[in-house]
Motif scaffolding. Sequence first.
Motif, PDB file in Angstrom:
ATOM      1  N   GLN A  58      31.467  50.695  43.958  1.00 36.99           N
ATOM      2  CA  GLN A  58      31.432  51.986  43.256  1.00 36.99           C
ATOM      3  C   GLN A  58      31.080  51.777  41.784  1.00 36.99           C
ATOM      4  OE1 GLN A  58      31.688  54.809  44.939  1.00 36.99           O
ATOM      5  NE2 GLN A  58      31.237  55.988  43.125  1.00 36.99           N
ATOM      6  N   ALA A  59      31.626  50.733  41.178  1.00 35.01           N
ATOM      7  CA  ALA A  59      31.293  50.423  39.779  1.00 35.01           C
ATOM      8  C   ALA A  59      29.816  50.076  39.657  1.00 35.01           C
ATOM      9  CB  ALA A  59      32.166  49.276  39.282  1.00 35.01           C
ATOM     10  N   THR A  60      29.311  49.286  40.592  1.00 36.64           N
ATOM     11  CA  THR A  60      27.897  48.904  40.571  1.00 36.64           C
ATOM     12  C   THR A  60      27.002  50.121  40.744  1.00 36.64           C
ATOM     13  OG1 THR A  60      28.463  46.719  41.452  1.00 36.64           O
ATOM     14  CG2 THR A  60      26.170  47.428  41.668  1.00 36.64           C
ATOM     15  N   LEU A  61      27.366  51.010  41.659  1.00 38.34           N
ATOM     16  CA  LEU A  61      26.585  52.229  41.875  1.00 38.34           C
ATOM     17  C   LEU A  61      26.520  53.064  40.595  1.00 38.34           C
ATOM     18  CD1 LEU A  61      25.059  54.153  43.765  1.00 38.34           C
ATOM     19  CD2 LEU A  61      27.279  55.116  44.386  1.00 38.34           C
ATOM     20  N   ASN A  62      27.631  53.173  39.881  1.00 44.92           N
ATOM     21  CA  ASN A  62      27.641  53.931  38.632  1.00 44.92           C
ATOM     22  C   ASN A  62      26.752  53.282  37.580  1.00 44.92           C
ATOM     23  OD1 ASN A  62      29.762  56.352  38.201  1.00 44.92           O
ATOM     24  ND2 ASN A  62      30.375  55.031  39.902  1.00 44.92           N
ATOM     25  N   ALA A  63      26.705  51.961  37.544  1.00 47.75           N
ATOM     26  CA  ALA A  63      25.814  51.265  36.615  1.00 47.75           C
ATOM     27  C   ALA A  63      24.356  51.519  36.977  1.00 47.75           C
ATOM     28  CB  ALA A  63      26.120  49.765  36.607  1.00 47.75           C
ATOM     29  N   LEU A  64      24.044  51.489  38.256  1.00 43.70           N
ATOM     30  CA  LEU A  64      22.666  51.744  38.701  1.00 43.70           C
ATOM     31  C   LEU A  64      22.246  53.178  38.392  1.00 43.70           C
ATOM     32  CD1 LEU A  64      22.701  49.856  42.116  1.00 43.70           C
ATOM     33  CD2 LEU A  64      21.528  49.148  40.017  1.00 43.70           C
ATOM     34  N   GLU A  65      23.182  54.115  38.463  1.00 41.66           N
ATOM     35  CA  GLU A  65      22.869  55.515  38.185  1.00 41.66           C
ATOM     36  C   GLU A  65      22.523  55.756  36.718  1.00 41.66           C
ATOM     37  OE1 GLU A  65      26.182  57.680  39.795  1.00 41.66           O
ATOM     38  OE2 GLU A  65      25.381  57.569  41.828  1.00 41.66           O
ATOM     39  N   ILE A  66      22.891  54.827  35.847  1.00 43.33           N
ATOM     40  CA  ILE A  66      22.486  54.923  34.436  1.00 43.33           C
ATOM     41  C   ILE A  66      20.986  54.696  34.325  1.00 43.33           C
ATOM     42  CG2 ILE A  66      22.703  53.789  32.177  1.00 43.33           C
ATOM     43  CD1 ILE A  66      25.703  53.319  32.968  1.00 43.33           C
ATOM     44  N   GLY A  67      20.453  53.863  35.232  1.00 41.75           N
ATOM     45  CA  GLY A  67      19.012  53.620  35.237  1.00 41.75           C
ATOM     46  C   GLY A  67      18.630  52.169  35.451  1.00 41.75           C
ATOM     47  N   PHE A  68      19.601  51.289  35.389  1.00 38.18           N
ATOM     48  CA  PHE A  68      19.310  49.869  35.537  1.00 38.18           C
ATOM     49  C   PHE A  68      18.841  49.539  36.956  1.00 38.18           C
ATOM     50  CE2 PHE A  68      22.246  50.026  31.969  1.00 38.18           C
ATOM     51  CZ  PHE A  68      21.618  49.201  31.065  1.00 38.18           C
ATOM     52  N   GLN A  69      17.939  48.573  37.067  1.00 36.33           N
ATOM     53  CA  GLN A  69      17.442  48.135  38.373  1.00 36.33           C
ATOM     54  C   GLN A  69      18.356  47.068  38.973  1.00 36.33           C
ATOM     55  OE1 GLN A  69      14.741  49.612  39.890  1.00 36.33           O
ATOM     56  NE2 GLN A  69      15.035  50.985  38.168  1.00 36.33           N
ATOM     57  N   GLN A  70      19.074  46.361  38.107  1.00 38.22           N
ATOM     58  CA  GLN A  70      20.020  45.346  38.577  1.00 38.22           C
ATOM     59  C   GLN A  70      21.231  45.340  37.669  1.00 38.22           C
ATOM     60  OE1 GLN A  70      18.036  41.586  38.596  1.00 38.22           O
ATOM     61  NE2 GLN A  70      17.644  41.570  36.407  1.00 38.22           N
ATOM     62  N   VAL A  71      22.321  44.833  38.204  1.00 41.01           N
ATOM     63  CA  VAL A  71      23.597  44.817  37.485  1.00 41.01           C
ATOM     64  C   VAL A  71      24.174  43.421  37.582  1.00 41.01           C
ATOM     65  CG1 VAL A  71      25.926  45.799  37.432  1.00 41.01           C
ATOM     66  CG2 VAL A  71      23.985  47.241  38.072  1.00 41.01           C
ATOM     67  N   ARG A  72      24.665  42.917  36.450  1.00 40.56           N
ATOM     68  CA  ARG A  72      25.314  41.606  36.464  1.00 40.56           C
ATOM     69  C   ARG A  72      26.796  41.799  36.753  1.00 40.56           C
ATOM     70  NH1 ARG A  72      27.651  38.121  32.536  1.00 40.56           N
ATOM     71  NH2 ARG A  72      27.060  39.491  30.822  1.00 40.56           N
ATOM     72  N   ILE A  73      27.322  40.981  37.679  1.00 38.53           N
ATOM     73  CA  ILE A  73      28.738  41.000  38.024  1.00 38.53           C
ATOM     74  C   ILE A  73      29.392  39.830  37.311  1.00 38.53           C
ATOM     75  CG2 ILE A  73      30.454  40.968  39.871  1.00 38.53           C
ATOM     76  CD1 ILE A  73      28.523  43.333  40.067  1.00 38.53           C
ATOM     77  N   ALA A  74      30.362  40.148  36.452  1.00 38.69           N
ATOM     78  CA  ALA A  74      31.093  39.098  35.723  1.00 38.69           C
ATOM     79  C   ALA A  74      32.498  39.012  36.296  1.00 38.69           C
ATOM     80  CB  ALA A  74      31.152  39.427  34.236  1.00 38.69           C
ATOM     81  N   ASP A  75      32.959  37.811  36.486  1.00 38.42           N
ATOM     82  CA  ASP A  75      34.330  37.656  36.973  1.00 38.42           C
ATOM     83  C   ASP A  75      35.022  36.670  36.086  1.00 38.42           C
ATOM     84  OD1 ASP A  75      33.138  35.335  37.790  1.00 38.42           O
ATOM     85  OD2 ASP A  75      33.439  35.641  39.900  1.00 38.42           O
TER      86      ASP A  75
END
Length: 75
Positions: A58-75
Motif C-alpha cells: 500500500q505504501a509503494t502504491l501511494n508512492a507510485l501514484e505520485i508519479g514515480f516509475q519505481q520506488v526504493r524500499i529501505a529497511d
Amino acid sequence: MTAEQLRALYRQQLLIEAVVEPSLDSEGWVVECRHTSGGLMALTNAEGIEQCFTDIDQATLNALEIGFQQVRIAD
C-alpha cells in the motif's frame, strides 16, 4: 506534504526518488520523496501528519501514484 503537493513537485521535476521505509514512530511503512536540493519530504495527510501504512504494498502504491516509475524500499 500531501500526495497532491508531492505530485505537483514531481511534475515540476523537483523530486528525484521515492523511498518506502519502516516508520520510526509506529509499526508500518512511510513514503518519503527526495527533493533535487537533497532534502526528504514525507507523505502526510491534510493535517500534516505523516501517513503510515500497515502494508508495504500500500505504501509503494501511494508512492507510485505520485508519479514515480519505481520506488526504493529501505529497511
